[in-house]
Write a protein that holds these residues in place. Sequence first.
Motif, PDB file in Angstrom:
ATOM      1  N   LYS A 191       0.817  -1.211   0.000  1.00  0.00           N
ATOM      2  CA  LYS A 191       0.000   0.000   0.000  1.00  0.00           C
ATOM      3  C   LYS A 191       0.854   1.266   0.000  1.00  0.00           C
ATOM      4  CE  LYS A 191      -3.844  -2.200   2.470  1.00  0.00           C
ATOM      5  NZ  LYS A 191      -3.256  -3.552   2.463  1.00  0.00           N
ATOM      6  N   GLU A 192       1.999   1.232   0.651  1.00  0.00           N
ATOM      7  CA  GLU A 192       2.843   2.425   0.750  1.00  0.00           C
ATOM      8  C   GLU A 192       4.225   2.199   0.144  1.00  0.00           C
ATOM      9  OE1 GLU A 192       2.992   3.704   4.778  1.00  0.00           O
ATOM     10  OE2 GLU A 192       0.826   3.955   4.983  1.00  0.00           O
ATOM     11  N   GLN A 193       4.799   1.039   0.385  1.00  0.00           N
ATOM     12  CA  GLN A 193       6.145   0.770  -0.117  1.00  0.00           C
ATOM     13  C   GLN A 193       6.110   0.589  -1.637  1.00  0.00           C
ATOM     14  OE1 GLN A 193       8.144  -2.798   1.301  1.00  0.00           O
ATOM     15  NE2 GLN A 193       9.939  -1.612   1.871  1.00  0.00           N
ATOM     16  N   TYR A 194       7.197   0.928  -2.288  1.00  0.00           N
ATOM     17  CA  TYR A 194       7.258   0.833  -3.743  1.00  0.00           C
ATOM     18  C   TYR A 194       8.600   0.241  -4.161  1.00  0.00           C
ATOM     19  CZ  TYR A 194       9.765   5.190  -2.828  1.00  0.00           C
ATOM     20  OH  TYR A 194      10.629   6.120  -2.322  1.00  0.00           O
ATOM     21  N   THR A 195       8.706  -0.123  -5.433  1.00  0.00           N
ATOM     22  CA  THR A 195       9.941  -0.664  -5.988  1.00  0.00           C
ATOM     23  C   THR A 195      10.645   0.415  -6.790  1.00  0.00           C
ATOM     24  OG1 THR A 195       9.071  -2.917  -6.114  1.00  0.00           O
ATOM     25  CG2 THR A 195      10.913  -2.376  -7.562  1.00  0.00           C
ATOM     26  N   ARG A 196      11.907   0.650  -6.456  1.00  0.00           N
ATOM     27  CA  ARG A 196      12.676   1.621  -7.230  1.00  0.00           C
ATOM     28  C   ARG A 196      14.010   1.001  -7.648  1.00  0.00           C
ATOM     29  NH1 ARG A 196      13.367   7.417  -4.653  1.00  0.00           N
ATOM     30  NH2 ARG A 196      11.142   7.493  -5.199  1.00  0.00           N
ATOM     31  N   VAL A 239       8.906  -3.536   4.871  1.00  0.00           N
ATOM     32  CA  VAL A 239       7.954  -4.485   4.284  1.00  0.00           C
ATOM     33  C   VAL A 239       6.658  -4.448   5.093  1.00  0.00           C
ATOM     34  CG1 VAL A 239       7.474  -6.911   3.803  1.00  0.00           C
ATOM     35  CG2 VAL A 239       9.737  -5.979   3.344  1.00  0.00           C
ATOM     36  N   GLU A 240       5.538  -4.214   4.421  1.00  0.00           N
ATOM     37  CA  GLU A 240       4.258  -4.053   5.098  1.00  0.00           C
ATOM     38  C   GLU A 240       3.689  -5.388   5.559  1.00  0.00           C
ATOM     39  OE1 GLU A 240       1.651  -1.198   2.892  1.00  0.00           O
ATOM     40  OE2 GLU A 240       3.420  -1.052   1.616  1.00  0.00           O
ATOM     41  N   LEU A 241       2.889  -5.320   6.615  1.00  0.00           N
ATOM     42  CA  LEU A 241       2.307  -6.531   7.180  1.00  0.00           C
ATOM     43  C   LEU A 241       1.422  -7.252   6.169  1.00  0.00           C
ATOM     44  CD1 LEU A 241       1.358  -5.335  10.779  1.00  0.00           C
ATOM     45  CD2 LEU A 241       3.532  -6.247   9.946  1.00  0.00           C
ATOM     46  N   SER A 242       0.709  -6.490   5.352  1.00  0.00           N
ATOM     47  CA  SER A 242      -0.177  -7.097   4.363  1.00  0.00           C
ATOM     48  C   SER A 242       0.605  -7.905   3.334  1.00  0.00           C
ATOM     49  CB  SER A 242      -0.994  -6.009   3.663  1.00  0.00           C
ATOM     50  OG  SER A 242      -0.139  -5.051   3.048  1.00  0.00           O
ATOM     51  N   VAL A 243       1.814  -7.469   3.009  1.00  0.00           N
ATOM     52  CA  VAL A 243       2.655  -8.195   2.053  1.00  0.00           C
ATOM     53  C   VAL A 243       3.155  -9.501   2.678  1.00  0.00           C
ATOM     54  CG1 VAL A 243       4.808  -8.120   0.723  1.00  0.00           C
ATOM     55  CG2 VAL A 243       3.355  -6.086   0.863  1.00  0.00           C
TER      56      VAL A 243
END
Length: 234
Positions: free
Chosen positions: A37-42, A89-93
């Motif tokens: 939801k918030e973290q992204y890949t760069r 890393v988000e909990l949902s992931v």
Amino acid sequence: MLELFRQKMPLSCLLYGLLERCFSAERLDRIFLDNAKEQYTREILFSTVCDLMLSVVLKIHPSINAAYQKHPEPLGVTVSALYEKLKGVELSVSQALLRDTSEDLSAILDALGFIPEPWLPGYPVRVHREVGGGALPGKSLVVFDPERRLMRDVFPCEDGHAQERRLLGAVARAIRAGELWIADRNFCTEGFLNQLRHHGAYALIRLHRNLPLTEQALFSPSRKAKGGGYWKSR
């Protein structure tokens, strides 16, 4: 060389191939994109982070830093940035990663003809386990399938001091009809027991002394028949 390994160590090659399929880079990155939801890949992919972490879990390397230093290709980020990626890393992931791969591993067991020895014939057993983080101030509730030796679901919590009962509302959504849930007395709440009954599941839970229940005798049409007992709210 691959043919030699196939001939000399067929089971090892089979296991390696199955795990590679289950934890493929494409799949891991898809799980991340679908659930973050918030973290992204760069600069670095989620699959690369998982690969490094897996090498530590399997004791190929003693730490993430060691895995980073031994990686065959430059990662393009500093080790500090890598740790920040892991920390974010988000909990949902994490939850989706476990759920998705657990289903695939269960299907692999079926394809291999694995027949689990039932704990209680006719009842799929689910065991609650609390896992405290050794390195991080968090905890998780894990739904464990003891017959297949698989974790079926996980409910992570960032607050290591939180009471596990706070997570029972989320856990209740994982209940399926016909299952037998085994847990300690901290899970013996009227709300959770009602959720089990609502979903058509069963409980084998140590009774909490503060729960307002009284024991009732089972009805039997025959006086000679010996009934068991059940618990009912006062």
